[in-house]
Write a protein that holds these residues in place. Structure first.
Motif, PDB file in Angstrom:
ATOM      1  N   ALA A 172       0.842  -1.187   0.000  1.00  0.00           N
ATOM      2  CA  ALA A 172       0.000   0.000   0.000  1.00  0.00           C
ATOM      3  C   ALA A 172       0.882   1.244   0.000  1.00  0.00           C
ATOM      4  O   ALA A 172       1.896   1.299   0.701  1.00  0.00           O
ATOM      5  N   VAL A 173       0.487   2.231  -0.802  1.00  0.00           N
ATOM      6  CA  VAL A 173       1.258   3.469  -0.915  1.00  0.00           C
ATOM      7  C   VAL A 173       0.340   4.681  -0.771  1.00  0.00           C
ATOM      8  O   VAL A 173      -0.809   4.647  -1.198  1.00  0.00           O
TER       9      VAL A 173
ATOM     10  N   VAL B 238       6.659   0.294 -15.198  1.00  0.00           N
ATOM     11  CA  VAL B 238       5.242  -0.014 -15.069  1.00  0.00           C
ATOM     12  C   VAL B 238       4.863  -1.032 -16.142  1.00  0.00           C
ATOM     13  O   VAL B 238       5.127  -0.833 -17.326  1.00  0.00           O
ATOM     14  N   VAL B 239       4.260  -2.131 -15.700  1.00  0.00           N
ATOM     15  CA  VAL B 239       3.765  -3.165 -16.608  1.00  0.00           C
ATOM     16  C   VAL B 239       2.284  -2.938 -16.895  1.00  0.00           C
ATOM     17  O   VAL B 239       1.828  -3.083 -18.023  1.00  0.00           O
ATOM     18  N   ALA B 240       1.535  -2.561 -15.858  1.00  0.00           N
ATOM     19  CA  ALA B 240       0.107  -2.268 -16.003  1.00  0.00           C
ATOM     20  C   ALA B 240      -0.259  -1.173 -15.014  1.00  0.00           C
ATOM     21  O   ALA B 240       0.139  -1.214 -13.855  1.00  0.00           O
TER      22      ALA B 240
ATOM     23  N   ASN C 256      -4.106   0.864  -8.788  1.00  0.00           N
ATOM     24  CA  ASN C 256      -3.328  -0.374  -8.738  1.00  0.00           C
ATOM     25  C   ASN C 256      -2.353  -0.369  -9.901  1.00  0.00           C
ATOM     26  O   ASN C 256      -2.765  -0.226 -11.052  1.00  0.00           O
ATOM     27  N   VAL C 257      -1.064  -0.505  -9.588  1.00  0.00           N
ATOM     28  CA  VAL C 257      -0.016  -0.455 -10.615  1.00  0.00           C
ATOM     29  C   VAL C 257       0.912  -1.644 -10.426  1.00  0.00           C
ATOM     30  O   VAL C 257       1.413  -1.875  -9.321  1.00  0.00           O
TER      31      VAL C 257
ATOM     32  N   GLY D 287       6.945  -8.314 -10.472  1.00  0.00           N
ATOM     33  CA  GLY D 287       5.840  -8.707  -9.618  1.00  0.00           C
ATOM     34  C   GLY D 287       5.583  -7.814  -8.425  1.00  0.00           C
ATOM     35  O   GLY D 287       4.870  -8.205  -7.507  1.00  0.00           O
ATOM     36  N   VAL D 288       6.135  -6.621  -8.416  1.00  0.00           N
ATOM     37  CA  VAL D 288       5.831  -5.669  -7.352  1.00  0.00           C
ATOM     38  C   VAL D 288       4.566  -4.914  -7.762  1.00  0.00           C
ATOM     39  O   VAL D 288       4.486  -4.381  -8.868  1.00  0.00           O
ATOM     40  N   VAL D 289       3.585  -4.890  -6.862  1.00  0.00           N
ATOM     41  CA  VAL D 289       2.322  -4.206  -7.140  1.00  0.00           C
ATOM     42  C   VAL D 289       2.127  -3.106  -6.107  1.00  0.00           C
ATOM     43  O   VAL D 289       2.282  -3.329  -4.903  1.00  0.00           O
ATOM     44  N   LEU D 290       1.780  -1.927  -6.596  1.00  0.00           N
ATOM     45  CA  LEU D 290       1.485  -0.784  -5.737  1.00  0.00           C
ATOM     46  C   LEU D 290      -0.024  -0.589  -5.713  1.00  0.00           C
ATOM     47  O   LEU D 290      -0.669  -0.620  -6.757  1.00  0.00           O
ATOM     48  N   GLN D 291      -0.571  -0.399  -4.523  1.00  0.00           N
ATOM     49  CA  GLN D 291      -2.005  -0.168  -4.359  1.00  0.00           C
ATOM     50  C   GLN D 291      -2.182   1.084  -3.527  1.00  0.00           C
ATOM     51  O   GLN D 291      -1.491   1.242  -2.508  1.00  0.00           O
TER      52      GLN D 291
END
Length: 154
Positions: free
Chosen positions: A9-10, A28-30, A35-36, A41-45
């Motif tokens: 979470a950010v 950035v992949v998506a 949600n990024v 495989g690091v995901v920022l929410q």
């Protein structure tokens, strides 16, 4: 079942995307706004959406309960790269008893990020310093087979 990512979470998505791109080279992949997904495989929410997902306002930032772990071949170059940024360190570069050099620092939301020297790079460093394969295995407390495979792949 398949493990796919780690989500953190950010508070400020743009600041976090910039940090992970500039400091760690993650792209950035998506990007779905709140949600990024980044390389590896690091995901920022966003913190607000994370709170709604887990149905609580009790999200504790910062904490020292975990870290994102990355490996680097050239620790000296990476540590020089870090000098370009204002970094809040958990600790600066140091060497563990088995010879692996690591640095830990905080991201903008105080998640710990560790950059560790790849173990095969540690093996090569010790051999280049004059240790035999056996001495390197003993120094690092690892199997001789691992040392030999690192030397065969260099």
């Amino acid at each position: 079942m398949k493990y796919t990512s780690t989500l953190i979470a950010v508070k400020d998505m743009e600041k976090s995307k910039q940090f992970y791109h500039d400091v760690l080279g993650l792209n950035v992949v998506a990007d779905f706004g709140a949600n990024v997904t980044l390389d590896g495989g690091v995901v920022l929410q966003t913190l607000d959406t994370w709170k709604s997902f887990i149905r609580t306002n009790k999200v504790v930032l910062p904490n020292n309960a975990g870290e994102l772990y990355f490996e680097e071949d050239d620790m000296d170059a990476f540590c020089n790269h870090l000098k370009s940024f204002t970094i809040s360190y958990v600790h600066e570069l140091f060497e563990h008893r088995w010879g692996q050099r690591v640095v830990r620092f905080y991201d903008p939301d105080k998640h710990i990020v560790e950059i560790g020297e790849k173990l095969d790079a540690v093996v090569l460093r010790f051999v280049e310093q004059g240790l035999s394969a056996e001495e390197t295995a003993n120094r690092m407390d690892i199997p001789i087979d691992f040392v030999v495979s690192c030397l065969d792949n260099k």
